[in-house]
Design a protein around this motif. Sequence first.
Motif, PDB file in Angstrom:
ATOM      1  N   ASP A  93       0.809  -1.209   0.000  1.00 38.30           N
ATOM      2  CA  ASP A  93       0.000   0.000   0.000  1.00 38.30           C
ATOM      3  C   ASP A  93       0.845   1.262   0.000  1.00 38.30           C
ATOM      4  OD1 ASP A  93      -2.752  -1.240   2.056  1.00 38.30           O
ATOM      5  OD2 ASP A  93      -2.336  -1.338  -0.086  1.00 38.30           O
ATOM      6  N   ASN A  94       1.989   1.217   0.657  1.00 40.81           N
ATOM      7  CA  ASN A  94       2.761   2.446   0.794  1.00 40.81           C
ATOM      8  C   ASN A  94       4.193   2.120   1.192  1.00 40.81           C
ATOM      9  OD1 ASN A  94       3.599   5.081   1.276  1.00 40.81           O
ATOM     10  ND2 ASN A  94       1.546   5.659   1.959  1.00 40.81           N
ATOM     11  N   ARG A  99       5.960   4.934   3.274  1.00 37.93           N
ATOM     12  CA  ARG A  99       5.529   4.964   4.654  1.00 37.93           C
ATOM     13  C   ARG A  99       6.139   3.812   5.440  1.00 37.93           C
ATOM     14  NH1 ARG A  99       4.897   7.753   8.685  1.00 37.93           N
ATOM     15  NH2 ARG A  99       2.866   8.637   9.119  1.00 37.93           N
ATOM     16  N   VAL A 101       8.488   3.903   8.866  1.00 35.27           N
ATOM     17  CA  VAL A 101       8.249   3.309  10.177  1.00 35.27           C
ATOM     18  C   VAL A 101       9.266   2.227  10.476  1.00 35.27           C
ATOM     19  CG1 VAL A 101       5.790   3.808  10.164  1.00 35.27           C
ATOM     20  CG2 VAL A 101       6.562   1.579   9.386  1.00 35.27           C
ATOM     21  N   ARG A 141       8.451  10.429  11.680  1.00 32.02           N
ATOM     22  CA  ARG A 141       7.839  11.635  11.142  1.00 32.02           C
ATOM     23  C   ARG A 141       6.450  11.376  10.646  1.00 32.02           C
ATOM     24  NH1 ARG A 141      10.030  12.974   5.378  1.00 32.02           N
ATOM     25  NH2 ARG A 141       8.303  14.438   5.442  1.00 32.02           N
ATOM     26  N   SER A 142       5.699  12.450  10.524  1.00 30.43           N
ATOM     27  CA  SER A 142       4.436  12.388   9.816  1.00 30.43           C
ATOM     28  C   SER A 142       4.612  13.167   8.522  1.00 30.43           C
ATOM     29  CB  SER A 142       3.306  12.998  10.644  1.00 30.43           C
ATOM     30  OG  SER A 142       3.422  14.403  10.643  1.00 30.43           O
ATOM     31  N   PHE A 143       3.765  12.898   7.553  1.00 28.98           N
ATOM     32  CA  PHE A 143       3.936  13.495   6.242  1.00 28.98           C
ATOM     33  C   PHE A 143       2.940  14.627   6.013  1.00 28.98           C
ATOM     34  CE2 PHE A 143       6.911  10.738   4.029  1.00 28.98           C
ATOM     35  CZ  PHE A 143       6.997   9.679   4.906  1.00 28.98           C
ATOM     36  N   ASN A 171      -0.151  10.109   4.101  1.00 31.25           N
ATOM     37  CA  ASN A 171       0.629   9.030   3.506  1.00 31.25           C
ATOM     38  C   ASN A 171       0.444   7.778   4.357  1.00 31.25           C
ATOM     39  OD1 ASN A 171       2.353   7.986   1.652  1.00 31.25           O
ATOM     40  ND2 ASN A 171       4.210   8.834   2.550  1.00 31.25           N
ATOM     41  N   ILE A 172      -0.729   7.185   4.247  1.00 26.66           N
ATOM     42  CA  ILE A 172      -1.049   6.064   5.138  1.00 26.66           C
ATOM     43  C   ILE A 172      -1.286   4.788   4.335  1.00 26.66           C
ATOM     44  CG2 ILE A 172      -2.028   7.453   6.978  1.00 26.66           C
ATOM     45  CD1 ILE A 172      -4.706   7.229   5.727  1.00 26.66           C
ATOM     46  N   PHE A 173      -1.517   3.699   5.045  1.00 23.79           N
ATOM     47  CA  PHE A 173      -1.799   2.425   4.388  1.00 23.79           C
ATOM     48  C   PHE A 173      -3.288   2.366   4.092  1.00 23.79           C
ATOM     49  CE2 PHE A 173       2.396   1.201   5.006  1.00 23.79           C
ATOM     50  CZ  PHE A 173       2.784   1.404   6.321  1.00 23.79           C
ATOM     51  N   SER A 174      -3.619   2.799   2.879  1.00 22.65           N
ATOM     52  CA  SER A 174      -5.007   3.105   2.574  1.00 22.65           C
ATOM     53  C   SER A 174      -5.953   1.919   2.648  1.00 22.65           C
ATOM     54  CB  SER A 174      -5.102   3.743   1.189  1.00 22.65           C
ATOM     55  OG  SER A 174      -4.219   3.079   0.308  1.00 22.65           O
ATOM     56  N   GLU A 201      -4.816  -1.373  12.105  1.00 22.97           N
ATOM     57  CA  GLU A 201      -3.746  -2.056  11.375  1.00 22.97           C
ATOM     58  C   GLU A 201      -2.618  -1.108  11.030  1.00 22.97           C
ATOM     59  OE1 GLU A 201      -3.371  -5.304  10.611  1.00 22.97           O
ATOM     60  OE2 GLU A 201      -5.135  -5.590  11.870  1.00 22.97           O
ATOM     61  N   ILE A 250       1.236  -1.883  12.353  1.00 27.31           N
ATOM     62  CA  ILE A 250       2.426  -2.123  11.530  1.00 27.31           C
ATOM     63  C   ILE A 250       3.615  -1.352  12.083  1.00 27.31           C
ATOM     64  CG2 ILE A 250       3.470  -1.666   9.284  1.00 27.31           C
ATOM     65  CD1 ILE A 250       0.978  -2.460   7.958  1.00 27.31           C
ATOM     66  N   ALA A 251       3.357  -0.100  12.456  1.00 30.09           N
ATOM     67  CA  ALA A 251       4.447   0.706  12.988  1.00 30.09           C
ATOM     68  C   ALA A 251       4.986   0.109  14.277  1.00 30.09           C
ATOM     69  CB  ALA A 251       3.969   2.139  13.210  1.00 30.09           C
ATOM     70  N   GLU A 297      -1.758  10.008  10.894  1.00 29.17           N
ATOM     71  CA  GLU A 297      -0.363  10.212  10.510  1.00 29.17           C
ATOM     72  C   GLU A 297       0.523  10.277  11.745  1.00 29.17           C
ATOM     73  OE1 GLU A 297       1.880  11.143   8.019  1.00 29.17           O
ATOM     74  OE2 GLU A 297       0.547  10.205   6.571  1.00 29.17           O
ATOM     75  N   ILE A 307       0.740   6.895  13.605  1.00 32.26           N
ATOM     76  CA  ILE A 307       1.663   5.948  12.974  1.00 32.26           C
ATOM     77  C   ILE A 307       3.094   6.299  13.351  1.00 32.26           C
ATOM     78  CG2 ILE A 307       2.543   5.046  10.794  1.00 32.26           C
ATOM     79  CD1 ILE A 307      -0.155   5.549   9.554  1.00 32.26           C
ATOM     80  N   ALA A 308       3.388   7.607  13.333  1.00 31.02           N
ATOM     81  CA  ALA A 308       4.742   8.019  13.703  1.00 31.02           C
ATOM     82  C   ALA A 308       5.041   7.666  15.151  1.00 31.02           C
ATOM     83  CB  ALA A 308       4.912   9.512  13.477  1.00 31.02           C
TER      84      ALA A 308
END
Lengths: 298, 313, 249
Positions: free
Chosen positions: B186-187, B190, B194, C80-82, C86-89, C95, C99-100, C152, C155-156
């Motif tokens: 997906d990305n 990103r 991470v 960081r955040s974007f 910019n995420i896992f759509s 989820e 992942i992070a 965002e 996730i960071a």
Amino acid sequence: MDIISFICSPGVLCQVLVGLSRTVILFIVASGLSLILGVLRIPNIAHGSLYMIGAFMAFTVSKVFGGGITGYWMAVLLAPIIVAALSFIAERAIFCRLYEREHIMLFLLTFAFALIFGDLVKLVWGAEYRTVSMPRFFQGSIPIFGLPFPIYNFFLLIMGPLVAIVLWLIVNKTKMGKISRAAAVDREMVGAVGINVSLVFATVFVIGCYLAGLGGALVAPIVNVTLGMDHTLIIEAFLIVIMGGLGNIWGALLGALIFGLSQSLGILIWPQFGIIFPYAAVIVVLSFRPTGLLRSTW
Amino acid sequence: MGARKSIVALVIILAILAIAPLGLPRFYTYLIALIVTTGLLSTSLNFVLGFGGIYQFHHAVFYGAGAYGAAIMISKLGYSGWLGFVVGPLVAAALSFVIGLICVRLSKLYYGMLQISLGSLVWAIVYRWYGFTGGDDGIHGIPMPELVGSPLGAYYFTLIVGGLSLLVMHRILNSPFGSTLQGIRDNAVRSQAVGVNVRRHQLAAVVIAGFFGGVAGVLFVVVDNSVFPDMMFWTLSLEITIMALLGGWLTFLGPMLGAAVTVSLRTFVSGFTDYWTLILGILLVLVILFLPEGLLGYVFEVWKRRTSESAEE
Amino acid sequence: MLQVRNLHKSFGGFKAVNGANLEVADGEIVAVIGPNGAGKTTLFNLITGILSPDGGQVIFKGEDITGLPAHRTCKKGITRSFQVVNIFSRLTVFENVRIAVLSQQGKTFNLFTPSKRLVTDETASILKSVGLIKKKDSVCGALSHGDQKVLEIAIALGGKPQLLILDEPTAGMSPEETARCIDLIKALRNSMGLTILFCEHDMEIVFGIANRIMVMVRGATIIQGVCDEVRCNQAVQDAYLGGSDVCSV
């Protein structure tokens, strides 16, 4: 010392030149593939099938005009145009709906067309192979390095750079060429300034397919025109395009040159596995230039 | 997507298939075994394509590598069948490691094109090396161990190995590795941000997919007792991609369904006409235009819409 | 904690970053401001390793991390955040953060444990701290833009960073969402002890929460200092604040 004099002997050089003249065909087809890759960003798997249709079409057109020199020139003239028309229909009917979709879909669509065109050829022309007889004008040979060199192959050696120059002129000197180069880099921007991007893509696609058909028409007199000639050709065209740089016309020429040389040398040195040499060349090139020899438009 | 549902469905299907030979003529057991084999191959492709977003355009090389690995071990080198069955997938995994190492650092489409080229190189070598691989004839009449020598034995072996492979792949896709892989799909940027080493994960995924492609190749040898170079030809790679797409490439069992539909259709249609490829091509166009999420994907969509509608009522 | 010295980056002929300098101390909130195209996002990309610099140094906690790729800088403690979401759509909110967290704990090569069972508590606590716990099962595409920007940040946070870099965290948010985001940033520093580096266009936010401000114009650092220093600096006023005399406020 022995090997060098062997390679430089007239017989070998002649053979290499013959190999190169056949690679000209590959270049012409690959340049079309490269064009489409550069602007539309899809590897057109159907390119091989269009090449095959070009060859079969050349056979038919040549027969219609009674063979001989008229038949030949009409074939070279008309067959690529027919192939281009066919690709235009395919593009307008189905392709253009997918430009906004995921990339891989477009790629799979070209494969669908490869399948369809392949069987279409079987449907129209049957499963036997055809031959296009060499017109008398091209029969015979001229002396090169003191050895007889087929006139037709010499003709091909001239055609190659000719096509390259014409293509270069179209891409770099015409308005359409400049627009398509811009569209290759930034599709949205080109659309935003009011240009019909879809039409640009259609034009590039048709020209690319025309080149595939031209390659097929030109190769018809020197090979057996059979089903399955598309399968091996598309892989070779891929290799050339990867080696030369995606979307780069001169890259395609360079790639074809390297391909032809390595293949000829390979067959001379190791006949059973000579076919591997071009692949080895690709790997060598990619190990120090991962995106191909010349600048790719990606 | 209901991981448990996929497992349950799989187990039920396997159970049905296990008792099928009692009622069906022998031809159908061969066909079902072929479908399971091809379905496994297509699922292993989708492991990286649908779940990893990697353009694996020449997956059939690993199929052929597994099959040839087993065949050569047994026929040319005289080892036992069971050893051949183990070596095959390992050869496929090793090959996918090498090809993956070369290709994985490239952009998506470049990866696909280069893989087609490298895969064709392997095909060319196999095609020409008459002494070792049987060249364009391939190798036929490969002797099988007693347990799987009979058609019924081959059938059950295929079911068991196929089923286990699917279960393992399913487990992996639901593990942290699988989540990470889907994140990369997906990305990728990103994922990197991470802390995921994208290249390493992609390489691992490619090796796993190649391994199970090799397993499918071994199963083919068990079912058909032969290998031929066409197993590695790029047209087969694209055919199994079509199967994955047809069934639904964002679902786990989609490729299996696609394989079932395609193989059955091909067997049925080839009885009537020579133009199966034409029909396949038209089918592909229709799927791309109207059903891009595939059969199973479409069913899930409709089902999801129904449940959310009824939830609102 | 972070020192950036004379960083350079060109794209073709265009110098995106042309001598950037930055200092961030432990526990500080530092803002980077500058006109559009000043190179702020590029600077963040260079620090985190998404791009590698042509020249200069990035030093984090005494270690030279110049040119380290993104997945390595994350493990060192910078996330960081974007600016553009910019995420896992295709995945759910839960989820996305999971992942992070999985990556931070080094579990991404775990092939056989169902990930559903792992790191659920840590993920949930992060979502609670940003206020997204109620929406944990929503697919990201369905969230509002403001929630996506908060995601965002979540996730960071999954990477358990020491330095959190936020690229225009309130861009496109409504006033209520912006206020909530500012509270969140303050809470992250106060209760979680994070050091925060961010860039913004909204001057009220910048002067409201930043300890120090660094000003970039055309890829170069003009000045870094506390709010009043920056506000009254002539060069900054000319280049950015329109030359008006903000000091008289």
